[in-house]
Design an enzyme around this catalytic site. Structure first.
Site, PDB file in Angstrom:
ATOM      1  NE  ARG A 116      -5.438  -1.879 -30.987  1.00  0.00           N
ATOM      2  CZ  ARG A 116      -6.322  -1.579 -30.015  1.00  0.00           C
ATOM      3  NH1 ARG A 116      -7.557  -2.024 -30.100  1.00  0.00           N
ATOM      4  NH2 ARG A 116      -5.969  -0.861 -28.974  1.00  0.00           N
ATOM      5  CE1 TYR A 167      -9.868   1.183 -26.814  1.00  0.00           C
ATOM      6  CE2 TYR A 167      -8.931   1.497 -29.005  1.00  0.00           C
ATOM      7  CZ  TYR A 167      -9.307   0.662 -27.978  1.00  0.00           C
ATOM      8  OH  TYR A 167      -9.100  -0.683 -28.078  1.00  0.00           O
ATOM      9  CG  ASP A 192     -10.307  -0.388 -32.181  1.00  0.00           C
ATOM     10  OD1 ASP A 192     -11.310   0.076 -32.747  1.00  0.00           O
ATOM     11  OD2 ASP A 192     -10.364  -1.090 -31.148  1.00  0.00           O
ATOM     12  CG  HIS A 230     -12.729   2.227 -29.418  1.00  0.00           C
ATOM     13  ND1 HIS A 230     -13.337   2.710 -28.290  1.00  0.00           N
ATOM     14  CD2 HIS A 230     -12.422   0.943 -29.153  1.00  0.00           C
ATOM     15  CE1 HIS A 230     -13.377   1.769 -27.368  1.00  0.00           C
ATOM     16  NE2 HIS A 230     -12.840   0.678 -27.863  1.00  0.00           N
ATOM     17  CD  GLU A 283     -11.052  -3.389 -33.532  1.00  0.00           C
ATOM     18  OE1 GLU A 283      -9.885  -3.772 -33.763  1.00  0.00           O
ATOM     19  OE2 GLU A 283     -11.548  -3.419 -32.402  1.00  0.00           O
ATOM     20  CD  GLU A 292     -14.298  -3.793 -29.531  1.00  0.00           C
ATOM     21  OE1 GLU A 292     -13.264  -4.254 -30.021  1.00  0.00           O
ATOM     22  OE2 GLU A 292     -14.312  -2.808 -28.782  1.00  0.00           O
ATOM     23  NE  ARG A 328     -11.717  -7.159 -33.832  1.00  0.00           N
ATOM     24  CZ  ARG A 328     -11.835  -6.749 -32.572  1.00  0.00           C
ATOM     25  NH1 ARG A 328     -12.787  -5.924 -32.214  1.00  0.00           N
ATOM     26  NH2 ARG A 328     -10.983  -7.159 -31.656  1.00  0.00           N
ATOM     27  CD  GLU A 357      -8.186  -7.112 -29.308  1.00  0.00           C
ATOM     28  OE1 GLU A 357      -9.385  -7.442 -29.312  1.00  0.00           O
ATOM     29  OE2 GLU A 357      -7.796  -5.967 -29.015  1.00  0.00           O
ATOM     30  CD1 TRP A 366     -13.088   6.666 -24.547  1.00  0.00           C
ATOM     31  CD2 TRP A 366     -13.601   4.481 -24.441  1.00  0.00           C
ATOM     32  NE1 TRP A 366     -11.978   5.986 -24.086  1.00  0.00           N
ATOM     33  CE2 TRP A 366     -12.270   4.650 -24.025  1.00  0.00           C
ATOM     34  CE3 TRP A 366     -14.155   3.201 -24.476  1.00  0.00           C
ATOM     35  CZ2 TRP A 366     -11.465   3.571 -23.641  1.00  0.00           C
ATOM     36  CZ3 TRP A 366     -13.378   2.133 -24.081  1.00  0.00           C
ATOM     37  CH2 TRP A 366     -12.036   2.321 -23.666  1.00  0.00           C
TER      38      TRP A 366
HETATM   39  C1  GCO Z   1     -10.354  -3.922 -28.655  1.00  0.00           C
HETATM   40  C2  GCO Z   1     -11.399  -3.175 -27.906  1.00  0.00           C
HETATM   41  C3  GCO Z   1     -11.165  -2.990 -26.466  1.00  0.00           C
HETATM   42  C4  GCO Z   1     -12.409  -2.382 -25.802  1.00  0.00           C
HETATM   43  C5  GCO Z   1     -12.613  -2.989 -24.457  1.00  0.00           C
HETATM   44  C6  GCO Z   1     -13.812  -2.399 -23.748  1.00  0.00           C
HETATM   45  O1  GCO Z   1     -10.368  -3.819 -29.870  1.00  0.00           O
HETATM   46  O2  GCO Z   1      -9.595  -4.629 -28.029  1.00  0.00           O
HETATM   47  O3  GCO Z   1     -11.809  -2.033 -28.603  1.00  0.00           O
HETATM   48  O4  GCO Z   1     -10.002  -2.277 -26.175  1.00  0.00           O
HETATM   49  O5  GCO Z   1     -12.303  -1.013 -25.696  1.00  0.00           O
HETATM   50  O6  GCO Z   1     -12.745  -4.359 -24.618  1.00  0.00           O
HETATM   51  O7  GCO Z   1     -14.013  -3.075 -22.557  1.00  0.00           O
HETATM   52 MG    MG Z   2     -11.847  -2.632 -30.658  1.00  0.00          MG
END
Ligand code: GCO
Ligand code: MG
Length: 403
Positions: A148, A160, A211, A213, A237, A263, A284, A340, A403
């Site tokens: 990633r 991020y 990602d 996010h 992602e 997630e 995920r 992951e 975020w």
């Molecule tokens: C990922 C996630 C994490 C989250 C985190 C928040 O893909 O691994 O986006 O980085 O930001 O788990 O607590």
């Molecule tokens: Mg993520």
């Protein structure tokens, strides 16, 4: 019947906060579960201590499904990250106990290995493109077959996924949320160039992931997906905030870049439409945030029916107990996609002793009975809880953004 006689919640911060559930049976068998909800840890600790642990004493540790239904239906207030993380911790601890009682690793209880190893993706990051390329090179060197890639975005401070140079990435680092600035236009211009730079330097013989996010609108995500097509991504992602499931129809209409989501989901109902309408390629959800092994298998079975593969969340805020449990599931489900794997810090390893291994791009769960993880309670006591929050993002005009 093997009765639960003790239920204890351990809160520890070896580098970052973790909440762990310890269940003990009358025969002295111990099971571990991860109850960590990053930034809201004490809510789950209290949910367990005040409302769940008293109900567990005297219950039959072997009746996993019944206990799951008892806690889910019995709460009356369905779903939600706090409830489902608490239920997950109980569920995983009970699978650990069942494995230990049977003398088998949990993956054997789940039907046995369906593959030889669990394909893992790591995180490569950089404050700029040359630093990212160095990090990708280092991870390829370590044997990773899937990477990633995240780089900082011009005009965006504290993007991020990008740590300060040389530091382990841990965004939940302060007692009040850090504030970053977000710039969608800059990101949309920059991200395809970054992925292009990675492909240009290293070619196409490994899987490349990214990602987003949750930071785009559906039409922006559709454009990003189109711009990434030539870089043959393994996945894009969390392109948009996925509580709006039907929004993914629009992304799907415009791009062949595969989409991964889940997630932040905590139940099958969060992804029912995404899966049944085939709006995503990978789901995920994680063991610890989506109701434990019992519920995760249900989500994955629904996904299998609709050609969706798995891609369990495995960030550092999911404890080694959670990762151990995920690997047992990953090894057994027919529609496994990827896992992951961010790793944990040395301090975390002082508290959690794990038996899983990594070699040549694949993770292998422990063969010990149960999950194959031990928690050192004395070490845990050396790292007391500290309030820590995830950062927040604001747009240029000061309004809140994802975020
Ligand atoms: C990922 C996630 C994490 C989250 C985190 C928040 O893909 O691994 O986006 O980085 O930001 O788990 O607590
Ligand atoms: Mg993520």
């Amino acid at each position: 019947m093997s009765q639960i006689v003790d239920a204890k919640v351990i809160v520890t911060a070896p580098g970052r906060n973790y909440v762990t559930l310890k269940l003990t049976t009358a025969d002295g068998v111990v099971g571990w579960g991860d109850a960590t909800l990053n930034g809201r840890e004490l809510a789950v600790a209290s949910y367990l201590r005040d409302h769940v642990c008293p109900l567990l004493i005297g219950r039959d540790a072997q009746r996993i499904e019944d206990t799951w239904q008892y806690l889910y239906k019995g709460a009356y207030w369905r779903r939600g990250p706090v409830t489902m993380t608490a239920i997950a911790a109980v569920d995983v601890a009970l699978w650990d106990i069942k494995g230990k009682v049977a003398g088998m690793p949990v993956h054997q209880l789940l039907g046995g290995p369906a593959r030889d190893g669990v394909l893992a993706y790591c995180h490569a990051t950089g404050e700029d493109v040359p630093a990212l390329l160095d990090d990708v090179a280092a991870h390829l060197e370590q044997g990773y077959l899937a990477i990633r890639a995240q780089a900082s975005v011009p005009g965006v401070d504290k993007a991020y996924g990008v740590p300060a140079r040389g530091e382990f990435y841990e965004p939940a680092s302060s007692a009040v949320p850090e504030e970053g600035r977000w710039d969608t236009e800059s990101y949309l211009r920059h991200a395809p160039e970054v992925m292009g730079a990675v492909r240009e330097r290293f070619g196409f013989d490994f899987h490349l992931l990214h990602d987003v996010h949750h930071r785009l609108t559906p039409i922006e995500a559709a454009r990003l997906g189109k711009d990434l097509e030539e870089h043959r991504m393994f996945w894009m992602e969390d392109p948009t905030p996925a509580e709006d499931q039907s929004a993914f129809r629009l992304i799907r209409q415009h791009t062949t870049t595969p989409v991964a989501v889940g997630e932040v989901f905590n139940s099958i109902w969060d992804c029912q439409q995404l899966i049944s309408e085939r709006l995503i390629d990978y789901v995920r959800t994680s063991v610890s945030h989506a109701g434990g092994i019992t519920h995760l298998r249900r989500i994955f079975a629904l996904a299998e029916l609709h050609g969706v593969r798995t891609g369990c969340h495995g960030a550092g805020d999911l404890s080694p107990v959670s990762l151990s449990a995920a690997l047992h599931v990953d090894l057994t489900v027919p529609n496994f996609g990827i896992q992951e794997y961010m790793g944990h810090t040395e301090q975390t390893a002082e508290v959690f002793h794990t038996g899983y291994t990594f070699a040549h791009g694949y993770l292998h769960p422990s063969d010990e009975p149960g999950l194959g993880v031990q928690v050192d309670e004395e070490a845990a006591a050396r790292f007391p809880y500290e309030p820590r929050y995830l950062p927040v993002n604001r747009r240029r005009d000061g309004s809140m953004h994802d975020w």
